[in-house]
Design a protein around this motif. Structure first.
Motif, PDB file in Angstrom:
ATOM      1  N   GLN A 136       0.841  -1.208   0.000  1.00  0.00           N
ATOM      2  CA  GLN A 136       0.000   0.000   0.000  1.00  0.00           C
ATOM      3  C   GLN A 136       0.872   1.253   0.000  1.00  0.00           C
ATOM      4  O   GLN A 136       0.589   2.216  -0.714  1.00  0.00           O
ATOM      5  N   GLY A 140       1.034   3.902  -2.859  1.00  0.00           N
ATOM      6  CA  GLY A 140       0.624   5.225  -2.389  1.00  0.00           C
ATOM      7  C   GLY A 140       1.675   6.290  -2.664  1.00  0.00           C
ATOM      8  O   GLY A 140       1.352   7.463  -2.847  1.00  0.00           O
ATOM      9  N   SER A 144      -1.782   8.506  -6.664  1.00  0.00           N
ATOM     10  CA  SER A 144      -2.642   9.073  -5.623  1.00  0.00           C
ATOM     11  C   SER A 144      -3.159   7.940  -4.734  1.00  0.00           C
ATOM     12  O   SER A 144      -3.233   6.784  -5.155  1.00  0.00           O
ATOM     13  N   PHE A 145      -3.502   8.289  -3.489  1.00  0.00           N
ATOM     14  CA  PHE A 145      -3.964   7.266  -2.547  1.00  0.00           C
ATOM     15  C   PHE A 145      -5.230   6.587  -3.069  1.00  0.00           C
ATOM     16  O   PHE A 145      -5.420   5.390  -2.935  1.00  0.00           O
ATOM     17  N   ALA A 148      -4.264   4.263  -5.857  1.00  0.00           N
ATOM     18  CA  ALA A 148      -3.578   3.092  -5.289  1.00  0.00           C
ATOM     19  C   ALA A 148      -4.600   2.113  -4.724  1.00  0.00           C
ATOM     20  O   ALA A 148      -4.501   0.899  -4.940  1.00  0.00           O
ATOM     21  N   HIS A 163      -8.881   4.609   0.390  1.00  0.00           N
ATOM     22  CA  HIS A 163      -7.709   5.464   0.198  1.00  0.00           C
ATOM     23  C   HIS A 163      -7.182   5.998   1.521  1.00  0.00           C
ATOM     24  O   HIS A 163      -5.996   6.258   1.661  1.00  0.00           O
ATOM     25  N   VAL A 166      -4.618   3.565   2.694  1.00  0.00           N
ATOM     26  CA  VAL A 166      -3.398   3.676   1.885  1.00  0.00           C
ATOM     27  C   VAL A 166      -2.601   4.890   2.364  1.00  0.00           C
ATOM     28  O   VAL A 166      -1.386   4.824   2.555  1.00  0.00           O
ATOM     29  N   ARG A 167      -3.323   6.007   2.599  1.00  0.00           N
ATOM     30  CA  ARG A 167      -2.647   7.236   3.050  1.00  0.00           C
ATOM     31  C   ARG A 167      -1.983   7.021   4.406  1.00  0.00           C
ATOM     32  O   ARG A 167      -0.807   7.342   4.593  1.00  0.00           O
ATOM     33  N   THR A 170       1.072   4.711   4.013  1.00  0.00           N
ATOM     34  CA  THR A 170       2.179   5.389   3.317  1.00  0.00           C
ATOM     35  C   THR A 170       2.863   6.329   4.312  1.00  0.00           C
ATOM     36  O   THR A 170       4.093   6.386   4.390  1.00  0.00           O
TER      37      THR A 170
END
Ligand SMILES: [Zn+2]
Length: 304
Positions: A136, A140, A144-145, A148, A163, A166-167, A170
């Motif tokens: 992830q 990411g 973009s999250f 991804a 997302h 993922v953010r 990351t």
């Protein structure tokens, strides 16, 4: 009709073999279109999710059974209650049994004390597997999250493909990388005045490529924008090392750059080549960080 059944054969450490049926796919006996040939993405996702759940639950159950035995006296600790835990993986979220046991009498602090242990909770130190976090974070960082999350969701039964997760992951990985860089920078500061650590100068000088940019800060931050400098160090015989700094935030600005250079075999006093756009502050940063000779080269491609 043609059918394919996938069975998982598990061999335990005791040599027992257990077979679990995972999925069955079916197709017309004689296909009529190209789309009916071979494995479909949905089927593959279902297969991977089943395989993951089966393998993971088996391993966790074995782990719980192993740790139920008292390490001190070898007696079986008494069962307290049955609980479950959820683990997010690249191949789906799996709910596992996490039984609690009463700590063996031989290790009870007092005869009436009810101390319980949950070996599975001790094993699951995070809500997701390190592999899911890594994938992830890698996606990411590249896109973009939201994108991804969409890519993961399209190709894998990964969970949960939001997302936000993922953010967050990351960000978590970025913080760890930053902590590693700080650690390396602290080591640089520590060995700076130890001449015996300086090795022979390499034949070819390392090349630092720098790029600076002003980035708008999130609303509400003390400043409206901040300067970010990213770059890479290349030195023959070493894999490329990248770094990034924010001038106003990095407390060991020079040490971070020196750590990147030393990783590439640079030693105190070695000359460095700095390639950057027209901003004289960038080669000046390298000069003040290395304290040695710097050959600045204007990157015309960037400057124009
Ligand atoms: Zn015991």
């Amino acid at each position: 009709m043609m059918q394919w059944t996938v069975r998982l054969e598990t061999t335990t450490s005791a040599g027992e073999v257990k077979t679990t049926e995972l999925v069955t796919f079916s197709r017309p006996a004689v296909v009529s279109t190209l789309a009916e040939i071979g494995l479909m993405l949905d089927e593959t996702k279902a297969l991977l999710a089943k395989l993951q759940a089966s393998m993971l639950c088996g391993q966790v159950a074995k782990y719980a059974a192993h740790h139920r035995v008292c390490a001190a006296c070898g007696m079986l600790q008494r069962f307290k209650d049955r609980r479950t835990r959820r683990l997010q993986t690249l191949f789906g979220t799996v709910e596992v049994e996490a039984p609690r046991f009463k700590v063996c009498r031989c290790r009870q602090p007092a005869p009436m004390a009810e101390v319980t242990v949950s070996p599975v909770c001790a094993l699951l130190t995070a809500r997701c597997t390190p592999e899911l976090e890594r994938v992830q974070a890698e996606l990411g960082a590249r896109t973009s999250f939201r994108e991804a999350a969409r890519i993961l969701d399209t190709l894998l039964p990964a969970s949960p493909a939001r997302h936000e997760s993922v953010r967050n992951r990351t960000h978590a990985v970025a913080l760890r990388i930053e902590a590693d860089d700080r650690q390396a920078a602290a080591e640089v500061v520590a060995v700076r005045n130890e001449p015996n650590k300086a090795a022979a100068a390499a034949e070819h000088r390392p090349v630092v490529m720098l790029e600076g940019a002003y980035i708008r800060a999130v609303p509400g931050h003390q400043v409206r924008n901040f300067e970010a400098v990213c770059g890479k160090v290349e030195h023959e015989g070493h894999p490329t090392r990248r770094f990034a700094l924010v001038r106003s935030v990095a407390d060991q600005l020079h040490a971070l750059l020196r750590a990147a250079l030393q990783d590439q075999g640079w030693r105190e006093g070695d000359a460095v080549t700095a390639i950057s756009d027209g901003d004289p502050a960038l080669p000046a940063l390298v000069r003040s960080a290395t304290g040695g000779p710097v050959e600045p080269i204007l990157d015309w491609f960037r400057a124009t």
